[in-house]
Design a protein around this motif. Structure first.
Motif, PDB file in Angstrom:
ATOM      1  N   LEU A  25      -2.936  10.058   0.367  1.00  0.00           N
ATOM      2  CA  LEU A  25      -3.906   9.043   1.306  1.00  0.00           C
ATOM      3  C   LEU A  25      -4.667   9.771   2.140  1.00  0.00           C
ATOM      4  O   LEU A  25      -4.143  10.798   2.778  1.00  0.00           O
ATOM      5  CB  LEU A  25      -2.989   8.084   2.057  1.00  0.00           C
ATOM      6  CG  LEU A  25      -2.168   6.862   1.111  1.00  0.00           C
ATOM      7  CD1 LEU A  25      -1.430   6.078   2.033  1.00  0.00           C
ATOM      8  CD2 LEU A  25      -3.301   6.278   0.086  1.00  0.00           C
ATOM      9  N   GLU A  71      -7.738   7.826   7.030  1.00  0.00           N
ATOM     10  CA  GLU A  71      -8.241   6.312   7.285  1.00  0.00           C
ATOM     11  C   GLU A  71      -7.272   5.420   6.564  1.00  0.00           C
ATOM     12  O   GLU A  71      -6.884   4.409   6.986  1.00  0.00           O
ATOM     13  CB  GLU A  71      -9.823   6.136   6.945  1.00  0.00           C
ATOM     14  CG  GLU A  71     -10.329   4.750   7.131  1.00  0.00           C
ATOM     15  CD  GLU A  71     -11.782   4.528   6.463  1.00  0.00           C
ATOM     16  OE1 GLU A  71     -12.146   3.677   6.462  1.00  0.00           O
ATOM     17  OE2 GLU A  71     -12.368   5.460   5.984  1.00  0.00           O
ATOM     18  N   GLN A  72      -6.987   5.732   5.399  1.00  0.00           N
ATOM     19  CA  GLN A  72      -5.983   4.783   4.435  1.00  0.00           C
ATOM     20  C   GLN A  72      -4.848   4.892   5.192  1.00  0.00           C
ATOM     21  O   GLN A  72      -4.227   3.556   5.343  1.00  0.00           O
ATOM     22  CB  GLN A  72      -6.046   5.367   3.090  1.00  0.00           C
ATOM     23  CG  GLN A  72      -7.279   5.433   2.176  1.00  0.00           C
ATOM     24  CD  GLN A  72      -7.319   6.072   1.001  1.00  0.00           C
ATOM     25  OE1 GLN A  72      -6.809   7.330   0.777  1.00  0.00           O
ATOM     26  NE2 GLN A  72      -7.836   5.591  -0.228  1.00  0.00           N
ATOM     27  N   LEU A 118       0.912  -1.192  -0.003  1.00  0.00           N
ATOM     28  CA  LEU A 118       0.049  -0.062  -0.036  1.00  0.00           C
ATOM     29  C   LEU A 118       1.004   1.123  -0.111  1.00  0.00           C
ATOM     30  O   LEU A 118       0.559   2.339  -0.644  1.00  0.00           O
ATOM     31  CB  LEU A 118      -0.810  -0.035   1.286  1.00  0.00           C
ATOM     32  CG  LEU A 118      -2.021  -1.127   1.191  1.00  0.00           C
ATOM     33  CD1 LEU A 118      -2.805  -1.119   2.537  1.00  0.00           C
ATOM     34  CD2 LEU A 118      -3.001  -0.680   0.237  1.00  0.00           C
TER      35      LEU A 118
END
Length: 291
Positions: A168, A171-172, A157
């Motif tokens: 991002l 939350e990400q 990620l």
């Protein structure tokens, strides 16, 4: 940092380093083994400490917990060796020393990382750890924490974020860091419960808060830290335009969030009373460290 915690951290580092040194001594003297030994030196040893302290908290003697403690330090070192490679973060320094691929070469670094990873599972399966059921449980939990559901997922990620059209969200990045940083910390804290055959839920709650606080503290260090003290290049994320907890929350709010997470971690330890004070000190250390 409390004196008792400092001495406990040093003791844990000595136990894990001695265990790893014995493993390396039984291997060949090829450069790849030299690189493995080099890669595990100089760290804080926090993950190994968490294994040993969580084991003690559950009545498990150090003789059974030292191999898993060494295992997580070996696996963590593998992740750093690979993370430093030119195809990943392309770093020249780690813990104030040349990265493995700079001291040797890329092929040696890849192989040293591979060998440290497999050594971790070998150590979890060592006979002194416990019966077959316990060893299988440790290996299975570590595989999940280290793999595509855990640390590797977080790393993937992170790489994807480098070319994403938008930074991002909070939350990400929280989900990313739960894998990249939090998964191995979580395994370390839960290992004692696994060794004892106990409920890992309280330690899981502790570790979730601790792991996120650790990463926020890293992001704060990247802004406020001294490169010489930290032992690696700083402010690379900001220069690359990557989102961090500091860029998303602001410096003061990031510090407040890290402090609140440490409070959450300490609350999770309430069922253990004063026996968990060393783990509370570890949590406080995470946001007070300078490297």
């Amino acid at each position: 940092m409390a004196t008792d915690f400092a001495s406990g951290l040093a003791r844990a580092a000595t136990l894990t380093q001695d265990r790893l040194t014995r493993e390396f001594a039984a291997m060949s003297d090829l450069p790849v083994v030299q690189a493995m030994a080099y890669a595990v030196k100089g760290g804080k040893g926090l993950r190994g400490f968490l294994v040993l302290e969580s084991a003690a908290l559950h009545g498990v003697v150090a003789a059974r917990a030292t191999a898993p403690a060494a295992a997580i330090e070996a696996l963590h070192a593998y992740s750093l060796v690979h993370d430093d490679l030119p195809c990943m973060d392309d770093d020249d320094l780690r813990r104030g020393q040349p990265t493995v691929h700079r001291k040797w070469d890329e092929a040696t670094a890849v192989l040293a990382g591979d060998a440290l990873q497999t050594l971790a599972f070998q150590l979890c399966a060592a006979p002194e750890v416990g019966n077959a059921e316990v060893r299988i449980a440790l290996v299975a939990a570590l595989a999940k924490a280290a793999g595509a559901d855990g640390m590797v997922l977080g790393q993937a990620l992170d790489i994807a974020a480098e070319t994403a059209a938008e930074p991002l969200t909070l939350e990400q990045i929280t989900a990313l860091q739960a894998g990249k940083t939090g998964a191995l910390i979580a395994w370390s804290a839960e290992a004692g419960a696994i060794l004892a055959g106990a409920d890992p839920a309280p330690m899981r709650r502790y570790a979730a808060a601790l792991g996120l606080a650790f990463q926020i503290a890293d992001d704060i260090l990247d802004v406020e830290g001294d490169a010489e003290a930290v032992g690696k290049a700083l402010r690379k994320d900001a220069e690359a335009g990557k989102a961090t907890f500091v860029s998303l929350l602001g410096l003061d709010a990031a510090k407040a969030r890290a402090s609140a997470l440490i409070d959450e971690a300490c609350v999770a330890l309430e069922p253990f009373g004063a026996k968990a004070d060393s783990l509370r000190d570890a949590a406080r250390f995470v946001i007070s460290r300078r490297n």
